[in-house]
Design a protein around this motif. Structure first.
Motif, mmCIF file in Angstrom:
data_model
loop_
_atom_site.group_PDB
_atom_site.id
_atom_site.type_symbol
_atom_site.label_atom_id
_atom_site.label_comp_id
_atom_site.label_asym_id
_atom_site.label_seq_id
_atom_site.Cartn_x
_atom_site.Cartn_y
_atom_site.Cartn_z
ATOM 1 N N ASP A 56 -3.249 0.088 -0.653
ATOM 2 C CA ASP A 56 -2.784 -1.194 -0.642
ATOM 3 C C ASP A 56 -1.061 -1.303 0.251
ATOM 4 N N ALA A 57 -0.404 -0.114 -0.149
ATOM 5 C CA ALA A 57 0.918 -0.229 0.791
ATOM 6 C C ALA A 57 0.243 0.347 2.429
ATOM 7 N N LEU A 58 -0.530 1.029 2.691
ATOM 8 C CA LEU A 58 -1.167 0.952 4.620
ATOM 9 C C LEU A 58 -1.687 -0.814 4.208
ATOM 10 N N PHE A 59 -2.368 -1.634 3.860
ATOM 11 C CA PHE A 59 -3.016 -2.913 4.246
ATOM 12 C C PHE A 59 -1.742 -3.331 4.044
ATOM 13 N N ALA A 60 -0.187 -3.778 3.775
ATOM 14 C CA ALA A 60 0.616 -3.496 3.854
ATOM 15 C C ALA A 60 1.668 -3.632 5.018
ATOM 16 N N GLN A 61 1.389 -2.476 5.299
ATOM 17 C CA GLN A 61 2.226 -1.874 6.044
ATOM 18 C C GLN A 61 1.184 -2.757 7.775
ATOM 19 N N ALA A 62 0.549 -2.578 7.981
ATOM 20 C CA ALA A 62 -0.836 -2.878 8.789
ATOM 21 C C ALA A 62 -0.518 -4.676 9.259
#
Length: 89
Positions: A5-11
């Motif tokens: 979820d954190a990586l998705f938000a950053q992407a």
């Protein structure tokens, strides 16, 4: 918040800061992966003949039917990373 979820938000932030706009097919892929990741399988009526862009978006999203949301998030992150690195095909 999980790691994916954190990586998705950053992407989602990173995709707005790309040096150049991706091509239409890549934009469709980003759209479809985002929708699958956030809303799950496609729902609603398919847009009619007059709404060509809507039809393409619907079809791209529908092609991902059955893909788990976390998997779609991972694929979205991978695509954004490849765009940032200039390695997207």
């Amino acid at each position: 918040m999980s790691n994916v979820d954190a990586l998705f938000a950053q992407a989602q932030v990173d995709v707005k800061e790309l040096p150049e706009k991706p091509g239409n097919m890549t934009l469709l892929r980003l759209y479809a992966l985002f929708k699958q990741a956030t809303d799950g399988d496609v729902h609603g009526d398919k847009p009619g003949f007059a709404d060509i862009v809507g039809k393409y978006k619907y079809d791209a999203w529908a092609a991902l039917k059955g893909t788990p949301q976390d998997k779609a998030k991972e694929q979205y992150v991978e695509l954004v990373e490849s765009l940032k690195n200039g390695t997207a095909s």
